[in-house]
Design a protein around this motif. Structure first.
Motif, PDB file in Angstrom:
ATOM      1  N   PHE A 212       4.335  -8.476  14.428  1.00  0.00           N
ATOM      2  CA  PHE A 212       5.757  -8.651  14.712  1.00  0.00           C
ATOM      3  C   PHE A 212       6.615  -8.245  13.516  1.00  0.00           C
ATOM      4  O   PHE A 212       6.342  -8.621  12.376  1.00  0.00           O
ATOM      5  CB  PHE A 212       6.021 -10.114  15.071  1.00  0.00           C
ATOM      6  CG  PHE A 212       7.476 -10.433  15.252  1.00  0.00           C
ATOM      7  CD1 PHE A 212       8.157 -10.017  16.381  1.00  0.00           C
ATOM      8  CD2 PHE A 212       8.172 -11.131  14.278  1.00  0.00           C
ATOM      9  CE1 PHE A 212       9.499 -10.298  16.548  1.00  0.00           C
ATOM     10  CE2 PHE A 212       9.519 -11.423  14.434  1.00  0.00           C
ATOM     11  CZ  PHE A 212      10.179 -11.002  15.575  1.00  0.00           C
ATOM     12  N   GLY A 213       7.657  -7.464  13.782  1.00  0.00           N
ATOM     13  CA  GLY A 213       8.609  -7.093  12.751  1.00  0.00           C
ATOM     14  C   GLY A 213       8.121  -6.038  11.778  1.00  0.00           C
ATOM     15  O   GLY A 213       8.791  -5.737  10.793  1.00  0.00           O
ATOM     16  N   PHE A 214       6.955  -5.440  12.045  1.00  0.00           N
ATOM     17  CA  PHE A 214       6.350  -4.468  11.116  1.00  0.00           C
ATOM     18  C   PHE A 214       6.372  -3.076  11.717  1.00  0.00           C
ATOM     19  O   PHE A 214       6.135  -2.891  12.915  1.00  0.00           O
ATOM     20  CB  PHE A 214       4.907  -4.872  10.812  1.00  0.00           C
ATOM     21  CG  PHE A 214       4.110  -3.813  10.082  1.00  0.00           C
ATOM     22  CD1 PHE A 214       4.249  -3.638   8.717  1.00  0.00           C
ATOM     23  CD2 PHE A 214       3.223  -2.996  10.778  1.00  0.00           C
ATOM     24  CE1 PHE A 214       3.517  -2.660   8.045  1.00  0.00           C
ATOM     25  CE2 PHE A 214       2.484  -2.018  10.112  1.00  0.00           C
ATOM     26  CZ  PHE A 214       2.638  -1.859   8.746  1.00  0.00           C
ATOM     27  N   LEU A 215       6.646  -2.094  10.873  1.00  0.00           N
ATOM     28  CA  LEU A 215       6.415  -0.703  11.257  1.00  0.00           C
ATOM     29  C   LEU A 215       5.998   0.086  10.028  1.00  0.00           C
ATOM     30  O   LEU A 215       6.322  -0.264   8.895  1.00  0.00           O
ATOM     31  CB  LEU A 215       7.631  -0.073  11.918  1.00  0.00           C
ATOM     32  CG  LEU A 215       8.931   0.208  11.130  1.00  0.00           C
ATOM     33  CD1 LEU A 215       8.828   1.462  10.269  1.00  0.00           C
ATOM     34  CD2 LEU A 215      10.082   0.390  12.106  1.00  0.00           C
ATOM     35  N   CYS A 216       5.248   1.150  10.295  1.00  0.00           N
ATOM     36  CA  CYS A 216       4.842   2.062   9.219  1.00  0.00           C
ATOM     37  C   CYS A 216       5.169   3.486   9.652  1.00  0.00           C
ATOM     38  O   CYS A 216       4.973   3.840  10.822  1.00  0.00           O
ATOM     39  CB  CYS A 216       3.361   1.910   8.936  1.00  0.00           C
ATOM     40  SG  CYS A 216       2.760   2.945   7.570  1.00  0.00           S
ATOM     41  N   LEU A 217       5.689   4.267   8.740  1.00  0.00           N
ATOM     42  CA  LEU A 217       5.931   5.687   8.982  1.00  0.00           C
ATOM     43  C   LEU A 217       4.937   6.501   8.162  1.00  0.00           C
ATOM     44  O   LEU A 217       4.710   6.211   6.989  1.00  0.00           O
ATOM     45  CB  LEU A 217       7.339   6.102   8.553  1.00  0.00           C
ATOM     46  CG  LEU A 217       8.557   5.357   9.111  1.00  0.00           C
ATOM     47  CD1 LEU A 217       9.824   6.020   8.596  1.00  0.00           C
ATOM     48  CD2 LEU A 217       8.535   5.327  10.608  1.00  0.00           C
TER      49      LEU A 217
ATOM     50  N   PHE B 108       0.815  -1.223   0.000  1.00  0.00           N
ATOM     51  CA  PHE B 108       0.000   0.000   0.000  1.00  0.00           C
ATOM     52  C   PHE B 108       0.848   1.271   0.000  1.00  0.00           C
ATOM     53  O   PHE B 108       0.343   2.358  -0.278  1.00  0.00           O
ATOM     54  CB  PHE B 108      -0.969   0.001   1.189  1.00  0.00           C
ATOM     55  CG  PHE B 108      -0.299  -0.001   2.543  1.00  0.00           C
ATOM     56  CD1 PHE B 108      -0.002   1.189   3.180  1.00  0.00           C
ATOM     57  CD2 PHE B 108       0.013  -1.189   3.170  1.00  0.00           C
ATOM     58  CE1 PHE B 108       0.613   1.189   4.428  1.00  0.00           C
ATOM     59  CE2 PHE B 108       0.614  -1.207   4.419  1.00  0.00           C
ATOM     60  CZ  PHE B 108       0.920  -0.009   5.047  1.00  0.00           C
ATOM     61  N   CYS B 109       2.138   1.150   0.313  1.00  0.00           N
ATOM     62  CA  CYS B 109       3.021   2.329   0.316  1.00  0.00           C
ATOM     63  C   CYS B 109       3.793   2.511  -0.992  1.00  0.00           C
ATOM     64  O   CYS B 109       4.567   3.469  -1.115  1.00  0.00           O
ATOM     65  CB  CYS B 109       4.015   2.231   1.471  1.00  0.00           C
ATOM     66  SG  CYS B 109       3.313   2.638   3.079  1.00  0.00           S
ATOM     67  N   VAL B 110       3.622   1.618  -1.953  1.00  0.00           N
ATOM     68  CA  VAL B 110       4.333   1.747  -3.222  1.00  0.00           C
ATOM     69  C   VAL B 110       3.866   3.006  -3.953  1.00  0.00           C
ATOM     70  O   VAL B 110       2.674   3.316  -4.000  1.00  0.00           O
ATOM     71  CB  VAL B 110       4.096   0.502  -4.105  1.00  0.00           C
ATOM     72  CG1 VAL B 110       4.632   0.709  -5.519  1.00  0.00           C
ATOM     73  CG2 VAL B 110       4.748  -0.731  -3.469  1.00  0.00           C
ATOM     74  N   ALA B 111       4.809   3.735  -4.529  1.00  0.00           N
ATOM     75  CA  ALA B 111       4.477   4.973  -5.249  1.00  0.00           C
ATOM     76  C   ALA B 111       3.667   4.666  -6.502  1.00  0.00           C
ATOM     77  O   ALA B 111       3.937   3.690  -7.213  1.00  0.00           O
ATOM     78  CB  ALA B 111       5.754   5.721  -5.628  1.00  0.00           C
TER      79      ALA B 111
ATOM     80  N   LEU C 155       6.027   5.126   4.656  1.00  0.00           N
ATOM     81  CA  LEU C 155       6.913   3.980   4.446  1.00  0.00           C
ATOM     82  C   LEU C 155       6.399   2.812   5.271  1.00  0.00           C
ATOM     83  O   LEU C 155       5.938   2.997   6.409  1.00  0.00           O
ATOM     84  CB  LEU C 155       8.342   4.339   4.858  1.00  0.00           C
ATOM     85  CG  LEU C 155       9.431   3.263   4.746  1.00  0.00           C
ATOM     86  CD1 LEU C 155      10.779   3.902   4.409  1.00  0.00           C
ATOM     87  CD2 LEU C 155       9.561   2.466   6.054  1.00  0.00           C
ATOM     88  N   ALA C 156       6.466   1.608   4.705  1.00  0.00           N
ATOM     89  CA  ALA C 156       6.131   0.390   5.441  1.00  0.00           C
ATOM     90  C   ALA C 156       7.297  -0.577   5.327  1.00  0.00           C
ATOM     91  O   ALA C 156       7.925  -0.693   4.268  1.00  0.00           O
ATOM     92  CB  ALA C 156       4.862  -0.247   4.888  1.00  0.00           C
ATOM     93  N   MET C 157       7.580  -1.262   6.426  1.00  0.00           N
ATOM     94  CA  MET C 157       8.697  -2.202   6.458  1.00  0.00           C
ATOM     95  C   MET C 157       8.314  -3.400   7.309  1.00  0.00           C
ATOM     96  O   MET C 157       7.680  -3.247   8.358  1.00  0.00           O
ATOM     97  CB  MET C 157       9.938  -1.526   7.029  1.00  0.00           C
ATOM     98  CG  MET C 157      11.181  -2.395   7.080  1.00  0.00           C
ATOM     99  SD  MET C 157      12.637  -1.469   7.670  1.00  0.00           S
ATOM    100  CE  MET C 157      12.343  -1.477   9.444  1.00  0.00           C
ATOM    101  N   ILE C 158       8.707  -4.588   6.860  1.00  0.00           N
ATOM    102  CA  ILE C 158       8.448  -5.791   7.640  1.00  0.00           C
ATOM    103  C   ILE C 158       9.619  -6.755   7.505  1.00  0.00           C
ATOM    104  O   ILE C 158      10.192  -6.904   6.416  1.00  0.00           O
ATOM    105  CB  ILE C 158       7.120  -6.471   7.219  1.00  0.00           C
ATOM    106  CG1 ILE C 158       6.806  -7.650   8.143  1.00  0.00           C
ATOM    107  CG2 ILE C 158       7.127  -6.893   5.763  1.00  0.00           C
ATOM    108  CD1 ILE C 158       5.397  -8.181   7.999  1.00  0.00           C
ATOM    109  N   ASP C 159       9.984  -7.385   8.599  1.00  0.00           N
ATOM    110  CA  ASP C 159      11.048  -8.389   8.652  1.00  0.00           C
ATOM    111  C   ASP C 159      10.453  -9.737   9.049  1.00  0.00           C
ATOM    112  O   ASP C 159       9.605  -9.795   9.954  1.00  0.00           O
ATOM    113  CB  ASP C 159      12.107  -8.020   9.701  1.00  0.00           C
ATOM    114  CG  ASP C 159      12.965  -6.836   9.296  1.00  0.00           C
ATOM    115  OD1 ASP C 159      12.829  -6.367   8.153  1.00  0.00           O
ATOM    116  OD2 ASP C 159      13.772  -6.378  10.127  1.00  0.00           O
TER     117      ASP C 159
END
Length: 372
Positions: free
Chosen positions: A360-365, A145-148, A180-184
């Motif tokens: 777990f392992g996820f954050l969004c800015l 959902f954060c892709v330009a 920004l979204a990030m997940i590990d």
């Protein structure tokens, strides 16, 4: 060529290629699927020159052969065909479609020569590792959902995949410059893929990978010749990667990890949807007013009016007022699973960090807006 095939098994594969065959292309061949009849079944391929898909369906083959069949029309015919077994027979550049012992329903579909169909990338000898389908689908859901969407930001038009140095994890990152979204996630044998530096997977490819991953328990995942490869029994998907260097996303993640605001995710999500009805269509600004004990959401529009909603929360800090694009917050909250979410807020020059204990392992800015 001539064969008999079960409708259900054929339909499963045809449904998977609809998002890949390019109906809008100026090249008519890209709106077709390559229907290659072998000794004991059918090899079905689709491509838009960036994405490629190949699968296999068992069939009773009388005569081998190959045709490039219009993907959408063939799918619609098979989907609504009244019988459970189909006879497919080549006649010149046409495909005749009937059923055994019943000629009441007959279709003749115009096709293109098989030799005009583009060759798909070779995937043999690619190094592949196993990955759980539901895990990969979750990782894509929480970043895509954060892709330009702006064509001018081509390097941001995909999901960045990497293995952070010194960690046995697969990391997915997406940003459009405003959020920004990030997940590990830990993945066994991830180091064998050499994902450092990382790769950029186009959005359309990520969407198709997610569809496959949702239906298949275990996938194989690998790289070869600037292509990402996703394989499963009797099928393989290839995606051409985006060339270029992804921005240093780490530089924009603030070191704000204290005193989070704890918010009920579902209540906040519903309140944001309601209040954002009264806001500018393009930016959908909503004001966040944090006070001890409650959060007030406010949306205003000079022509439409005003919306205001209070949410009780456990917060004893100072009053804070920030403005956000409501859609950005809604997208993040919809991708999460936690009952309560953590908002790390500072000021309008610092991105808000959104996390959740069950994500777990996820954050969004999300970057605050300067003004409503």
């Amino acid at each position: 060529m001539k064969l008999i095939v079960e409708k259900e098994s054929l339909l499963k594969v045809l449904s998977k290629v609809q998002g890949i065959a390019d109906r809008k292309s100026s090249m008519a061949i890209l709106s077709t699927i390559l229907f290659k009849v072998l000794d004991s079944g059918i090899e079905i391929s689709a491509t838009d020159l960036e994405l490629g898909f190949k699968s296999y369906v068992e069939a009773e083959v009388e005569t081998p052969g190959a045709l490039a069949v219009p993907a959408r029309k063939f799918y619609e015919i098979v989907k609504d065909f009244p019988q459970e077994r189909l006879i497919l027979e080549e006649e010149g550049h046409y495909l005749n479609i009937t059923s055994p012992g019943d000629d009441d329903v007959f279709f003749r579909l115009a096709c293109l020569p098989a030799e005009d169909f583009p060759a798909l990338p070779v995937t043999e000898e690619a190094g592949l590792i196993e990955i759980a389908g539901d895990l990969l689908a979750e990782m894509i859901t929480k970043t895509i959902f954060c892709v330009a969407t702006e064509e001018t930001r081509f390097i941001l038009s995909g999901i960045y995949m990497e293995q952070p140095e010194g960690e046995d994890v697969l990391r997915l990152v997406a940003t459009d410059g405003h959020r920004l979204a990030m997940i590990d996630r830990q993945i066994e044998n991830i180091s064998s893929l050499n994902l450092n530096p990382g790769i950029i997977v186009p959005k359309k490819a990520a969407q198709e990978i997610k569809k496959l991953a949702q239906d298949i328990p275990i996938l194989q995942f690998g790289l070869k010749d600037n292509h990402l490869i996703i394989a499963a029994p009797n099928m393989v998907l290839t995606a051409r990667l985006i060339d270029g260097q992804y921005p240093d996303y780490r530089a924009v993640i603030p070191d704000v990890q204290e005193n989070p605001v704890i918010l009920p995710r579902q209540k906040l999500l519903e309140a944001l949807k309601r209040t954002s009805i009264i806001s500018a269509e393009r930016y959908r600004p909503v004001a966040f007013h944090l006070n001890p004990g409650y959060l007030t959401l406010v949306a205003q529009h000079p022509d439409l009016g005003e919306a205001r909603e209070k949410i009780p929360i456990n917060y004893e800090g100072e009053e804070v007022a920030l403005n956000f694009n409501a859609k950005y917050l809604i997208d993040a909250l919809e991708a999460m699973n936690s009952e309560e979410v953590e908002f790390y807020l500072k000021d309008e020059d610092t991105p808000c960090i959104i996390k959740g204990p069950e994500d777990f392992g996820f954050l969004c800015l999300v970057m605050p807006m300067s003004s409503v």
